[in-house]
Design an enzyme around this catalytic site. Structure first.
Site, PDB file in Angstrom:
ATOM      1  N   ASN A 107       0.844  -1.190   0.000  1.00 31.15           N
ATOM      2  CA  ASN A 107       0.000   0.000   0.000  1.00 31.15           C
ATOM      3  C   ASN A 107       0.885   1.247   0.000  1.00 31.15           C
ATOM      4  O   ASN A 107       2.021   1.214   0.471  1.00 31.15           O
ATOM      5  CB  ASN A 107      -0.897   0.027   1.249  1.00 31.15           C
ATOM      6  CG  ASN A 107      -1.862   1.189   1.243  1.00 31.15           C
ATOM      7  OD1 ASN A 107      -2.467   1.505   0.210  1.00 31.15           O
ATOM      8  ND2 ASN A 107      -2.015   1.860   2.377  1.00 31.15           N
ATOM      9  N   HIS A 109       0.735   5.246   1.279  1.00 32.48           N
ATOM     10  CA  HIS A 109      -0.051   6.118   2.160  1.00 32.48           C
ATOM     11  C   HIS A 109       0.605   7.499   2.198  1.00 32.48           C
ATOM     12  O   HIS A 109       1.816   7.611   2.414  1.00 32.48           O
ATOM     13  CB  HIS A 109      -0.116   5.519   3.573  1.00 32.48           C
ATOM     14  CG  HIS A 109      -0.947   6.349   4.491  1.00 32.48           C
ATOM     15  ND1 HIS A 109      -2.318   6.348   4.447  1.00 32.48           N
ATOM     16  CD2 HIS A 109      -0.600   7.249   5.443  1.00 32.48           C
ATOM     17  CE1 HIS A 109      -2.790   7.203   5.344  1.00 32.48           C
ATOM     18  NE2 HIS A 109      -1.759   7.760   5.965  1.00 32.48           N
ATOM     19  N   SER A 136       4.661   7.087   2.416  1.00 30.41           N
ATOM     20  CA  SER A 136       5.215   5.803   2.862  1.00 30.41           C
ATOM     21  C   SER A 136       4.649   4.676   2.006  1.00 30.41           C
ATOM     22  O   SER A 136       3.456   4.652   1.718  1.00 30.41           O
ATOM     23  CB  SER A 136       4.810   5.515   4.318  1.00 30.41           C
ATOM     24  OG  SER A 136       5.135   6.592   5.168  1.00 30.41           O
ATOM     25  N   ASP A 145      -3.031   1.081   8.020  1.00 32.00           N
ATOM     26  CA  ASP A 145      -1.825   1.874   7.732  1.00 32.00           C
ATOM     27  C   ASP A 145      -0.708   1.572   8.740  1.00 32.00           C
ATOM     28  O   ASP A 145       0.154   2.434   8.991  1.00 32.00           O
ATOM     29  CB  ASP A 145      -2.147   3.385   7.731  1.00 32.00           C
ATOM     30  CG  ASP A 145      -3.189   3.751   6.692  1.00 32.00           C
ATOM     31  OD1 ASP A 145      -3.224   3.109   5.627  1.00 32.00           O
ATOM     32  OD2 ASP A 145      -3.992   4.669   6.957  1.00 32.00           O
TER      33      ASP A 145
HETATM   34  C1  GAR Z   1      -2.372   8.765  -3.329  1.00 27.45           C
HETATM   35  O1  GAR Z   1      -1.958  10.009  -2.838  1.00 27.45           O
HETATM   36  C2  GAR Z   1      -2.215   7.701  -2.271  1.00 27.45           C
HETATM   37  O2  GAR Z   1      -1.112   7.914  -1.447  1.00 27.45           O
HETATM   38  C3  GAR Z   1      -3.501   7.857  -1.516  1.00 27.45           C
HETATM   39  O3  GAR Z   1      -4.473   8.093  -2.509  1.00 27.45           O
HETATM   40  C4  GAR Z   1      -3.875   8.780  -3.590  1.00 27.45           C
HETATM   41  C5  GAR Z   1      -4.245   8.075  -4.872  1.00 27.45           C
HETATM   42  O4  GAR Z   1      -3.819   8.797  -5.985  1.00 27.45           O
HETATM   43  N1  GAR Z   1      -3.810   6.683  -0.751  1.00 27.45           N
HETATM   44  C6  GAR Z   1      -4.486   6.727   0.390  1.00 27.45           C
HETATM   45  O5  GAR Z   1      -4.894   7.751   0.888  1.00 27.45           O
HETATM   46  C7  GAR Z   1      -4.722   5.379   1.013  1.00 27.45           C
HETATM   47  N2  GAR Z   1      -5.291   5.516   2.322  1.00 27.45           N
HETATM   48  P1  GAR Z   1      -3.833   8.153  -7.431  1.00 27.45           P
HETATM   49  O6  GAR Z   1      -5.223   7.539  -7.627  1.00 27.45           O
HETATM   50  O7  GAR Z   1      -3.618   9.314  -8.365  1.00 27.45           O
HETATM   51  O8  GAR Z   1      -2.743   7.120  -7.502  1.00 27.45           O
END
Ligand code: GAR
Length: 210
Positions: A107, A109, A136, A145
């Site tokens: 994952n 985060h 991370s 997380d």
């Molecule tokens: C990213 O910033 C990722 O780190 C976050 O969602 C976004 C997805 O962007 N993930 C979380 O918040 C997980 N809890 P993307 O769809 O453009 O890859």
């Protein structure tokens, strides 16, 4: 080639970075399918554009978490995925799902874990007056997380930043480090052993920044 499935909910810019990494040879793997719980996620279009199976898996009316996760797991098994990459998947997973794919679930985060688990990480970093923020990549365990961190990247917080500006800065780092970590897994160099992340058989320092 390691068979990678990517699970998303939204734009899929991290998915794109991984697809591009596979295409360029930076990642020694192959994205064999993309699954989204949101049927209109742009990431599904990205998958189609790259000739990758794009699977919309919306929640059924009244479906509980356990049943949804069973269906999700079955789709991943149909894809014969060796590595499951969560890239902006905005659902909490059941312990049963996590143990079904233990050690094969990554994952990303948007915070410097263990800081700011959960949502609204950029705004929380701003509200706390942090001078640094970041991202991370970690193995997924039952704890939200909370799985062992593999790699982190820091960004500075500038005066006048709002959550969008900070998110954009973090995204740039996400696109740099996620393909790197996925490649380590594909090369067989990355593993979770007794709840700890290891690279080339050596414990990963949780505070090692890329
Ligand atoms: C990213 O910033 C990722 O780190 C976050 O969602 C976004 C997805 O962007 N993930 C979380 O918040 C997980 N809890 P993307 O769809 O453009 O890859």
């Amino acid at each position: 080639m390691t068979r990678i499935a990517v699970v998303i909910s939204g734009s899929g810019s991290n998915l794109q970075a991984i697809i591009d990494g596979c295409k360029s040879g930076q990642v020694e793997g192959q994205v064999v399918g993309v699954i989204s719980n949101k049927a209109d996620a742009f990431g599904l279009t990205r998958a189609k554009n790259a000739d990758i199976a794009a699977i919309a898996l919306p929640l059924k009316e009244g479906e509980n978490r356990a049943d949804y996760d069973l269906r999700l797991g079955d789709e991943l098994e149909k894809l014969d995925a060796e590595l499951i990459v969560l890239a902006g998947f905005m659902r909490i997973l059941t312990p049963e799902f996590v143990s079904r794919f233990a050690g094969r679930l990554l994952n990303i985060h948007p915070s410097l874990l263990p800081k700011y688990t959960g949502l609204n990480t950029h705004q929380r970093a701003l509200d706390a007056g942090d001078a640094e923020h970041g991202v991370s990549v970690h193995f997924v365990t039952e704890e939200l997380d909370g799985g062992p961190v593999i790699l982190q990247a820091k960004v500075p917080v500038f005066e006048g930043d709002d959550a969008d500006a900070l998110a954009a800065r973090v995204h740039t780092q996400e696109h740099r480090i996620y393909p790197m970590v996925v490649n380590w897994f594909c090369q067989g160099r990355l593993a979770m052993m007794q709840g700890k992340a290891e690279l080339d058989g050596k414990p990963l320092p949780a505070q090692g920044y890329a």
